[in-house]
Design an enzyme around this catalytic site. Structure first.
Site, mmCIF file in Angstrom:
data_model
loop_
_atom_site.group_PDB
_atom_site.id
_atom_site.type_symbol
_atom_site.label_atom_id
_atom_site.label_comp_id
_atom_site.label_asym_id
_atom_site.label_seq_id
_atom_site.Cartn_x
_atom_site.Cartn_y
_atom_site.Cartn_z
ATOM 1 N N ALA A 1 4.913 0.766 -11.295
ATOM 2 C CA ALA A 1 4.151 -0.278 -11.912
ATOM 3 C C ALA A 1 3.325 -0.694 -10.720
ATOM 4 O O ALA A 1 3.716 -1.386 -9.553
ATOM 5 C CB ALA A 1 4.891 -1.304 -12.261
ATOM 6 N N GLU A 2 1.922 -0.504 -10.629
ATOM 7 C CA GLU A 2 1.021 -0.769 -9.761
ATOM 8 C C GLU A 2 0.115 -1.985 -10.257
ATOM 9 O O GLU A 2 -0.676 -1.419 -10.981
ATOM 10 C CB GLU A 2 0.050 0.427 -9.190
ATOM 11 C CG GLU A 2 0.721 1.483 -8.504
ATOM 12 C CD GLU A 2 1.233 1.276 -7.046
ATOM 13 O OE1 GLU A 2 1.026 -0.110 -6.577
ATOM 14 O OE2 GLU A 2 2.022 2.133 -6.321
ATOM 15 N N CYS A 3 0.564 -3.147 -9.943
ATOM 16 C CA CYS A 3 -0.286 -4.259 -10.676
ATOM 17 C C CYS A 3 -1.068 -4.956 -9.721
ATOM 18 O O CYS A 3 -1.460 -4.550 -8.971
ATOM 19 C CB CYS A 3 0.906 -5.188 -11.244
ATOM 20 S SG CYS A 3 2.122 -4.102 -12.324
#
Ligand code: NAD
Length: 510
Positions: free
Chosen positions: A236-238
């Site tokens: 998850a690259e948020c």
């Protein structure tokens, strides 16, 4: 549609980007078919070995580089970003593709590891194997650089990839997919599947080996919930709310220029862009004035000479306006621009706010627009506490005249990447992993960690000779257990334990 837009000072004629390239939509019904094709193709891809994959990935890279102007034009049409920014994005993305393809063998090949004293008779090796099919769900703000950070590393590690781009940038993704088709002889190792959130959700539920998601924290939670149904792991690259720290001995002109670039480039639509600055009160006034001078020079629009374009996502304009309003209502001051900087047609001129309370939305939430909050601090301890004070933890930057000070501050920042005396300095470094902590996500793209992210470690032991201590059996000999007891104390205990053990065994110890 065209409009005359105002910069911090200079008027500039420009036109807004054309609607997204009409790429058609595959939609959720295409997901199962694409994943099945990828599952078939993955065997061929794995048969190519590291060298064969490197050769094809290099050919893909070259084909994209040769026609980069064409790709940049598609990116500009879909996002509104200036052509130069699009080309820079392609340059950086291809740098990571190059790194991944050249380093995959060294990072992932099977290697011998120490087997230790107790298992001396075993040869221990560790190898990394691909998941199979990786589903990549991408955002629109860097429609090449960001998804390619997952795609390049997943492919180099031996996976097939099904890529669901943002519904705002399907044409960019299809262009990249067509280039792959040209060099790969038609093997569907990399496929692009266009569609909206429901297509992304179907991909997360498709049972593929891993999902690499880049986008907002809110969406990441939904994707994670969908992945949980099939226990599919995810990266998850948020979002982020990155802070810059400026010490009293920093090069203020360099810091101000970097704050403007980090905060305003790409219309502030950068996950690791600068959204907050904490500056030592001793240099707060000169820093602020330098930043305003720099920001005032920016030209907003889409024509020749524009520094950045319109907001890509129409709804994001409302978020930016709401954050400016919230800051001003809470007693913050606009020292460059203000509410009037939000213009018709998704254009927003640079805004610098100051004295904004730390609990304000403009300080705590991702604005994702050309707005930077600059607040003074009495000590750098306070700066660190404030920088760490949001739910996010993607990146941070430090401007300081002392590297020792900068390193000490860096060690206390709860983020995935720190840049000293520049901003976004990591973006072109292939060997550095990228990713965040807390609400900014988990897992890494880029670097050796990025290659391992798209692989599963497989451990192996091979017995080389009969064990001197035969412990892995149901009935152990008295002698072997006596030696094992002594070894336990000798290897892991203190001298006292060894002495007691010897006494029990009727021996002595010196
Ligand atoms: P978004 O969360 O709205 O959408 C991202 C992707 O998820 C899109 O492809 C979208 O179609 C898809 N999607 C939406 N709902 C879904 C669902 N329920 N299930 C599966 N897929 C779904 O994000 P965005 O607006 O496209 O991008 C902006 C955000 O991305 C910002 O928060 C920015 O900080 C973040 N971002 C992070 C990085 C990073 O590397 N950390 C890089 C770029 C952008």
């Amino acid at each position: 549609m065209s409009s005359t837009v105002q910069t911090g000072n200079a008027p500039h004629r420009s036109s807004l980007p054309a609607p997204a390239v009409d790429a058609g939509t595959d939609g959720p019904t295409g997901v199962a078919f694409a994943v099945a094709r990828a599952t078939d193709a993955v065997r061929w891809w794995q048969d190519q070995g590291f060298r064969g994959r490197k050769r094809l990935l290099q050919a893909w890279k070259q084909a994209m580089a040769d026609d980069a102007d064409e790709l940049a034009a598609v990116m500009t049409a879909e996002t509104g970003k200036p052509d130069d920014d699009a080309l820079l994005e392609i340059l950086l993305a291809l740098g990571h593709l190059d790194w991944a393809s050249k380093h995959a063998e060294k990072v992932l090949r099977r290697r011998a590891v120490s087997s230790g004293l107790v298992a001396l008779n075993q040869k221990a090796t560790l190898g990394y194997e691909p998941y199979g099919v990786v589903g990549v769900i991408g955002p629109w703000n860097y429609p090449v650089y960001t998804p390619m950070g997952s795609i390049s590393f997943a492919l180099a590690a031996g996976n097939a990839v099904v890529f669901k781009p943002s519904d705002l940038t399907p044409g960019t993704a299809l262009w990249i997919g067509n280039k792959w088709a040209q060099v790969s002889g038609g093997h569907p190792v990399f496929q692009v599947l266009t569609g909206g959130p429901d297509t992304g959700a179907a991909l997360a539920r498709s049972g593929c080996g891993k999902i690499a998601f880049t986008g907002s924290t809110e969406t990441a939670k939904k994707v994670m919930a969908a992945c949980a149904e099939t226990l599919t792991p995810m990266v998850a690259e948020c979002g982020g709310k990155d802070a810059m720290l400026v010490t009293a001995d920093a090069d203020l002109a360099a810091a101000a220029s970097a704050a403007v670039f980090g905060g305003m480039a790409n219309a502030g639509q950068t996950c690791a862009g600068v959204e907050r600055v904490y500056v030592d009160r001793a240099v707060y006034a000169p820093f602020l004035s330098l930043m305003v001078q720099e920001g005032r020079k920016l030209v907003t629009g889409t024509g020749e000479g524009a520094d950045y374009g319109p907001m890509t996502l129409p709804d994001q304009v409302n978020v930016v306006a709401a954050h400016i309003d919230a800051a001003l209502e809470a007693g913050g001051r606009a020292v460059l621009g203000g509410r009037g900087s939000v213009r018709d047609g998704r254009l927003i001129d640079a805004v610098v706010l100051t004295d904004v309370p730390e609990n304000n939305a403009a300080v705590r939430r991702e604005t994702f627009g050309p707005v930077v909050v600059v607040n003074p601090v009495d000590t750098m301890d306070e700066a660190v506490d404030r920088a760490n004070g949001t739910g996010y933890g993607l990146g941070a930057s430090i401007f300081s005249g002392s590297r020792t000070t900068a390193r000490k501050l860096a060690a206390r920042l709860r983020v995935g990447v720190v840049t000293v005396n520049s901003v976004l300095g990591f973006g072109a470094i292939g060997s550095l992993p990228f990713g965040g902590v807390k609400d900014s996500g988990f897992g890494r793209t880029h670097g050796a960690d990025g290659l391992r992210e798209f692989s599963t470690p497989k451990a192996m032991t091979e017995q080389r000779f009969a064990p001197p201590l035969d412990l892995l059996r149901m009935h152990r000999s008295e002698r072997d257990m006596k030696v094992a007891r002594a070894a336990l104390r000798f290897l892991h205990g203190t001298r006292r334990g060894l002495f007691q053990g010897q006494q029990k065994a009727g021996g002595t110890v010196r």
